[in-house]
Scaffold this active site. Structure first.
Site, short mmCIF file in Angstrom:
data_model
loop_
_atom_site.label_atom_id
_atom_site.label_comp_id
_atom_site.label_asym_id
_atom_site.label_seq_id
_atom_site.Cartn_x
_atom_site.Cartn_y
_atom_site.Cartn_z
N LYS A 267 0.84 -1.19 0.00
CA LYS A 267 0.00 0.00 0.00
C LYS A 267 0.88 1.25 0.00
O LYS A 267 2.02 1.20 0.46
CB LYS A 267 -0.86 0.03 1.28
CG LYS A 267 -1.99 -0.98 1.30
CD LYS A 267 -2.80 -0.85 2.58
CE LYS A 267 -3.93 -1.86 2.62
NZ LYS A 267 -4.95 -1.67 1.58
N ARG A 341 -10.30 -11.69 1.97
CA ARG A 341 -11.08 -12.82 1.42
C ARG A 341 -10.29 -14.13 1.50
O ARG A 341 -10.88 -15.20 1.56
CB ARG A 341 -11.48 -12.46 -0.03
CG ARG A 341 -10.32 -12.27 -0.95
CD ARG A 341 -10.69 -11.49 -2.22
NE ARG A 341 -10.73 -10.04 -1.97
CZ ARG A 341 -10.97 -9.13 -2.91
NH1 ARG A 341 -11.21 -9.49 -4.15
NH2 ARG A 341 -11.00 -7.84 -2.61
#
Ligand code: BES
Ligand code: MN
Ligand code: ZN
Length: 485
Positions: A267, A341
Site C-alpha cells: 500500500k 477474502r
C-alpha cells in the site's frame, strides 16, 4: 462509569448536572420557564437537534447545572436520535468538568427502548481513545450516569441493563481496534479473546499454525507467511442454557488482519497507519460474544476470527502464487493486498465443518465499499434473502445503517483465473461486489451474509456523540440478531 436508574423527581436529584431533551414544539418546563423562554426569545435555543444550553445553579433544582438538549421534531425522534442526543450531552458535559450526570427520560420513544438507548448513548459517548497518552490528556470522563425515570417494573430495568451490556461490549470491541498493530498482534488478540471468554463463561479454542497446516488452510496461511507474527484462528463458542428447539447454529466470522501493509502488492505510505483497524470485523464478533454470553439467546453462536498480519518479507507470498484453500479450491493470488477474502474463506469453510448452519461474516474488506457508500452505511451482501432480512431488521432496530448491495450471477466472471479455480481480485470496477462474490463461492448452499465495514468501522472525525476512531459497528446488530432468532 457507574450507571443507575433513579426513581426520583428531577428537582430532587443531586448531581453535577441534570439534562433534559426539549423538542421544537415542547413547552418550557415549569422549573426553568423564565430561562428557556429567554433562550428561545434570543434565538439561542429552539429545540433543534444538536442544540445545547447550560444553566448554572438552577433555582428550582438541587443539581448544580441544568442542561437542555434539542431533540428536533418530536415525531421524528426515535431511539437512534435519543442515543445520539445522550452521547452528545455526555461528551459536552464531561469536557466542562461534570462528573455525575443525571438524564431525565421523557419523550416519544417507548420507555424500555428509551432506557436502553439512553444508557448506550452515555457509555458510547463517554469512551475515549487516548489511552496511550501519558500526560496532558485532553479528554475527561464521567464517573456516573443516572437515568431519571418513573418505576415501570422489571422490563424497564432489564432494558437498562441490556443497554449497559451492549454498549460495554461495543466499547470492548473498540478497545481492541484502538490498539496499534505492535500492541495487537494475532496472538495478543487471541489472548484478549481468551480472557474475555473466561470472564464471560464462554468456550475458547485457538488453532495454531501447525493445526491449520494439518487441516489444509493454505489460503489463510499464504497471507500469514510473510509475517514473523504467527497466525491464530480464534474460536469462541456460546451454547444456550436450555437445549434449543431448532438445529440452527449461527457462525459469526470476523476479519482479523492486525495490520495490512498490503504485502508485496504494498500500500502507499500515506494512510497506511490506519490499517491497524483491519481487524475491526474480528473485534466486532468478539464484542458481540461478550454480550451474548450475558444476555443468553436461545440459539448456539460460534465466533471465528482468523487473525493474521499481512506483511512484506522474503517469505511473503508473491503475486501469481497459487494456494489451495481448506475447501479444496485453488486460488491465484493476483494481488496480495486482497488478503481479507483469503483468510475469511478458510474460516467460513471451517465454520461449516463445525456444524454452523448460518454464516455472517464481517470485514473491513474493500476500499471500494467506501467509494460506494461513504462512511455512513455498511455494505450488506447475501446468498439468502431471509437471512439478510433478519440481519437488516436487527441493524435497523439498533440504529446501525446497512445497505443491500447486489450480488447477481453477472458479476461472477470477474474472478476468472487462467491458472487456478479462482482469482483473488476482480477488475477495477465493482470491487466490493467481486470481493463478496469471492466469499460467496465458499459459502456454497449455506445461508450467508457478508458485511463490508471498511467505511463504517472507523470514524474519521469526532462527532458530538462519539470520539474519532473505532466505532464498534455491528456489535449491537449481531447481539440483536441472536436474541431475536
Ligand atoms: N483492508 C483493505 C480494505 C480497506 C481499505 C479497509 C480502506 C479500510 C479502508 C483490504 O485488505 C484491501 O486492501 N483491499 C483492496 C482490494 C484490492 C487489492 C482488490 C482495496 O480495497 O484496495
Ligand atoms: Mn489489503
Ligand atoms: Zn485488509
Amino acid at each position: 462509569m457507574e450507571t443507575k436508574l433513579l426513581y426520583e423527581s428531577l428537582d430532587k436529584v443531586a448531581a453535577d448536572a441534570v439534562a433534559v431533551v426539549l423538542f421544537e414544539e415542547s413547552e418550557a418546563p415549569a422549573y426553568a420557564k423564565a430561562w428557556i423562554d429567554e433562550l428561545k426569545a434570543s434565538g439561542e435555543f429552539a429545540g433543534k437537534a444538536g442544540e445545547m444550553a447550560v444553566l448554572h445553579q438552577p433555582a428550582a433544582l438541587k443539581a448544580k447545572r441544568l442542561i437542555v438538549a434539542g431533540g428536533g421534531k418530536r415525531d421524528k425522534f426515535d431511539a437512534a436520535a435519543l442515543r445520539r442526543a445522550v452521547g452528545s450531552v455526555v461528551r459536552s458535559a464531561k469536557q466542562k468538568g461534570v462528573k455525575t450526570l443525571a438524564f431525565a427520560l421523557d419523550g416519544p420513544v417507548a420507555k424500555a427502548a428509551a432506557a436502553e438507548a439512553a444508557v448506550e448513548g452515555a457509555i458510547l459517548g463517554n469512551y475515549e481513545t487516548d489511552v496511550h497518552k501519558t500526560s496532558s490528556k485532553e479528554s475527561k470522563s464521567l464517573d456516573a450516569f443516572h437515568l431519571i425515570a418513573s418505576p415501570d417494573g422489571a422490563e424497564l430495568e432489564a432494558a437498562f441493563e441490556r443497554g449497559r451490556i451492549l454498549a460495554e461490549s461495543q466499547n470492548f470491541a473498540r478497545d481492541l481496534v484502538n490498539e496499534p498493530a505492535n500492541r495487537m498482534t494475532p496472538l495478543v488478540m487471541a489472548d484478549r479473546a481468551r480472557a474475555m471468554a473466561a470472564e464471560a463463561g464462554l468456550e475458547y479454542e485457538v488453532l495454531d499454525e501447525a493445526k491449520m497446516r494439518e487441516l489444509g488452510m493454505g489460503s489463510l496461511l499464504g497471507v500469514a507467511q510473510g509475517s514473523t507474527e504467527p497466525p491464530a484462528l480464534i474460536i469462541v463458542r456460546y451454547r444456550p442454557p436450555a437445549s434449543p428447539k431448532s438445529t440452527d447454529h449461527l457462525a459469526l466470522v470476523g476479519k482479523g488482519v492486525t495490520f495490512d501493509s498490503g504485502g508485496i502488492s504494498i500500500k502507499p505510505a500515506e494512510g497506511m497507519e490506519k490499517m491497524k483497524y483491519d481487524m475491526a470485523g474480528g473485534a466486532a464478533v468478539l464484542g458481540a460474544m461478550r454480550a451474548i454470553a450475558r444476555l443468553k439467546p436461545s440459539i448456539p453462536v460460534t465466533a471465528f476470527v482468523p487473525a493474521v498480519e499481512n506483511m512484506v518479507s522474503g517469505r511473503a507470498q508473491r503475486p501469481g502464487d497459487i494456494v489451495t484453500s481448506l475447501d479444496g479450491k485453488t486460488i491465484e493470488v493476483l494481488n496480495t493486498d486482497a488478503e481479507g477474502r483469503l483468510i475469511l474463506n478458510d474460516a467460513m469453510t471451517y465454520a461449516k465443518r463445525q456444524g454452523c448452519t448460518h454464516l455472517v461474516d464481517v470485514a473491513t474488506l474493500t476500499g471500494a465499499i467506501v467509494v460506494a457508500l461513504g462512511y455512513v452505511n455498511v455494505g450488506a451482501f447475501t446468498n439468502d434473502e431471509p437471512l439478510l432480512g433478519k440481519v437488516m431488521a436487527a441493524a435497523k432496530d439498533q440504529g446501525e445503517k446497512m445497505w443491500h448491495m447486489p450480488l447477481d450471477d453477472d458479476y461472477k466472471d470477474l474472478l476468472k483465473s487462467a491458472f487456478a479455480d479462482l482469482a483473488n481480485i476482480g477488475g477495477r470496477w465493482g470491487g466490493a461486489i467481486s470481493a463478496a462474490w469471492f466469499l460467496k463461492e465458499f459459502a456454497g448452499d449455506t445461508p450467508w451474509v457478508h458485511l463490508d465495514i471498511a467505511g463504517t468501522a472507523w470514524l474519521e472525525e469526532t462527532k458530538p456523540y462519539m470520539a474519532k476512531g473505532p466505532t464498534g459497528v455491528t456489535v449491537r446488530t449481531f447481539v440483536k440478531l441472536a436474541m431475536g432468532w
